[in-house]
Scaffold this active site. Structure first.
Site, PDB file in Angstrom:
ATOM      1  N   ARG A 242      -3.564 -21.979  29.571  1.00  0.00           N
ATOM      2  CA  ARG A 242      -3.296 -21.302  28.304  1.00  0.00           C
ATOM      3  C   ARG A 242      -2.458 -22.160  27.374  1.00  0.00           C
ATOM      4  O   ARG A 242      -2.693 -22.188  26.172  1.00  0.00           O
ATOM      5  CB  ARG A 242      -2.629 -19.950  28.575  1.00  0.00           C
ATOM      6  CG  ARG A 242      -3.647 -18.925  29.010  1.00  0.00           C
ATOM      7  CD  ARG A 242      -3.101 -17.772  29.784  1.00  0.00           C
ATOM      8  NE  ARG A 242      -4.188 -16.894  30.200  1.00  0.00           N
ATOM      9  CZ  ARG A 242      -4.999 -17.152  31.217  1.00  0.00           C
ATOM     10  NH1 ARG A 242      -4.837 -18.263  31.950  1.00  0.00           N
ATOM     11  NH2 ARG A 242      -5.983 -16.333  31.507  1.00  0.00           N
TER      12      ARG A 242
ATOM     13  N   ASP B 143       3.261  -2.358  22.517  1.00  0.00           N
ATOM     14  CA  ASP B 143       3.034  -3.492  23.418  1.00  0.00           C
ATOM     15  C   ASP B 143       3.594  -4.731  22.733  1.00  0.00           C
ATOM     16  O   ASP B 143       3.779  -4.749  21.515  1.00  0.00           O
ATOM     17  CB  ASP B 143       1.537  -3.671  23.700  1.00  0.00           C
ATOM     18  CG  ASP B 143       1.282  -4.476  24.971  1.00  0.00           C
ATOM     19  OD1 ASP B 143       1.024  -3.856  26.020  1.00  0.00           O
ATOM     20  OD2 ASP B 143       1.358  -5.723  24.912  1.00  0.00           O
TER      21      ASP B 143
END
Ligand SMILES: C[S@@+](CC[C@H](N)C(=O)[O-])C[C@H]1O[C@@H](n2cnc3c(N)ncnc32)[C@H](O)[C@@H]1O
Lengths: 290, 202
Positions: A43, A154
């Protein structure tokens, strides 16, 4: 099947990884140990390529420099690093516990006109708060008389966009009985779109549970669903998150964790409550001097 | 139906100034003290004040929050003072301190000195406060306990710690402690387990 790794992928050394994971932990509470090396490296490399950085140092420097900019690289990186696995009616027994045990208890202490506030954090792509809404509509007749506010938050803004759009692949609905799929979803080319009435009923927002400053804005919550978040944290960030959620709750309010998570180990702030359907944690009604 | 949405659920309170938070640390209401502790912890610039507040705080919940606040940006001085606080604290506070000390990276030097204390209870708390990511210094000092600590319970806890984190270097000390307490069954069991975990063979 393994993805081919281009030979020109930027190098990430052991020291780079340590520096990055320490920084990321401080920002998000999420712990990446050496076992997550592959996950993190892939990532990071993708973010470096997308931002045109060949060297980790340069990328990391730019990240630190723009760290507090909303929507900046830090946010992109967070979006890339979080694990957002979720589905409708996950651990349904907790919703049953909400309706059968928690709401009756909360109502016994609240005036008839007072709004109940339920907070799903982390909400990921919205399956959990929408499940709560559906469950209340289906199983809690008192909803006709009471106001319930559903908050959903979130840290991952990409997930929140998905949640607001409310379009889900079939696998997100696998636990949901067919009649409920028929009642609350429309088939579309891209999947199943949740009813607009539900989309309008939930307030989505970006919140980092480890950020004490931003958590100060959240108060007077009656029930927190904080499921499958603390597993990514270490003891200290768990405790910080537990304390921030404690502040957000009203006295007597409840917190529901994922089945693999136990609050007793995390913090002694809460009282363990064993109900027929689930074990949940309650903020004491009175504060307890010792 | 009554699922309602308020567009801005709650208005974010502006972060209070440091002075105001320090005042709130002395508020009558425990919840206010707890929130002030968390806010000061995230600022990381009030360690001395948080430590002073912990010394006198009567409410267990607030004490926990003060400790979490101190662990948020810990430095050597905080670690030192918390470790030293183990000496005078009562059982409840000692347990609270152990929980937070375990979370402080780099706590070994501050904790290991407590292993020299004449109070065996304190030595046990200190062992419990040692991190599961041990330093060579901590490993060596704990192994030394097995050679010379007179108190069997202290040795028992030391063996358990080594079972989790020990290396073959500590095997001689494990055998030595078994020989020092030949009649004590639980020491024998604990040593067997530790030796097996470490991967040594008798
Ligand atoms: C596995 S999902 C859980 C979703 C849902 N609660 C469930 O149980 O199905 C974990 C979510 O936690 C979010 N997350 C991770 N760190 C966070 C933080 N510090 N604050 C808020 N959310 C966070 C991630 O973005 C991710 O969407």
């Amino acid at each position: 099947m393994t993805e081919p790794v281009a030979s020109r992928e930027p190098e990430i050394s052991h020291a780079d990884f340590e520096r990055f994971s320490d920084f990321f932990y401080r920002k998000t509470g999420i712990v990446f140990d050496q076992g997550k090396r592959y996950f993190v490296d892939r990532r990071l490399q993708r973010r470096m390529s997308e931002t045109g950085h060949a060297e980790f140092d340069a990328y990391f420097g730019a990240l630190l420099a723009g760290c507090d900019r909303p929507g900046g690289e830090m946010q992109q990186l967070i979006n890339a690093m979080t694990i957002n696995e979720t589905y409708f009616y996950r651990e349904e027994y907790q919703f049953r516990c909400l309706v059968e045990s928690l709401l009756p208890d909360l109502l016994s202490r609240r005036g008839p006109d007072e709004t109940l506030r339920i907070w799903s954090i982390p909400a990921a792509s919205g399956e959990e708060p929408y499940s709560l809404a559906i469950y209340l509509l289906e199983h809690w007749p008192l909803l006709a008389e009471r106001n319930v506010e559903l908050l959903a938050s979130d840290i991952d803004t990409e997930m929140l966009d998905l949640a607001r759009a409310g379009l889900y692949p079939a696998r997100a609905l696998h636990q949901l009985p067919q009649p409920l799929r028929d009642r609350y979803f429309m088939r579309e080319a891209g999947g199943h779109r949740i009813d607009a009435m539900l989309r309008d009923a939930i307030a989505f927002s970006a919140v980092n549970v480890c950020d004490v400053e931003s958590m100060r804005a959240w108060r007077d919550v009656d029930v927190v669903f904080c499921r499958n978040l603390l597993i990514y944290f270490d003891d200290l960030s768990r405790r910080q998150a537990a304390e921030a959620l404690y502040d957000a709750l009203r006295p007597g309010g409840y917190i529901c964790l994922g089945h693999a998570e136990s609050m007793s180990r995390i913090s002694s702030l809460f009282t363990v409550r064993k109900f027929p359907d689930a074990i949940v944690y309650q903020k004491p009604i009175e504060s307890r001097p010792r | 139906m009554a699922l309602i949405k308020t567009t801005s659920p709650l208005s974010p309170a502006p972060p209070p100034a440091r002075d105001r938070l320090l005042d709130e640390l002395r508020a009558v209401d425990a919840a206010t003290r707890g929130c002030a502790a968390a806010a000061l912890g995230s600022r990381g610039d009030a360690h001395a004040e948080l430590l002073d507040a912990w010394d006198t705080e009567p409410d267990a919940t607030v004490r926990l929050r003060l400790l979490t606040a101190l662990a948020t940006h810990p430095d050597e001085q905080v670690t030192q003072r918390l470790a030293q606080a183990l000496r005078g604290a009562d059982t409840v506070r000692r347990t609270e301190l152990v929980d937070v000390l375990r979370e402080l990276p780099g706590n070994a030097p501050a904790v290991v000195v407590l292993l020299d204390d004449p109070d065996p209870d304190l030595r046990i708390y200190a062992l419990n406060a040692l991190r599961m990511v041990p330093t060579p210094q901590a490993l060596a000092r704990v192994a030394q306990l097995l050679w010379d600590d007179p108190h069997v319970n202290v040795c028992g806890v030391a063996i358990e710690w080594l079972a989790e984190v020990g290396t073959p270097t500590q095997l001689p000390a494990l055998h030595a402690v078994r020989a020092r307490f030949p009649g004590v069954e639980f020491i024998g069991f604990a040593v067997d387990l530790a030796v097996a975990r470490i991967g040594g063979h008798d």
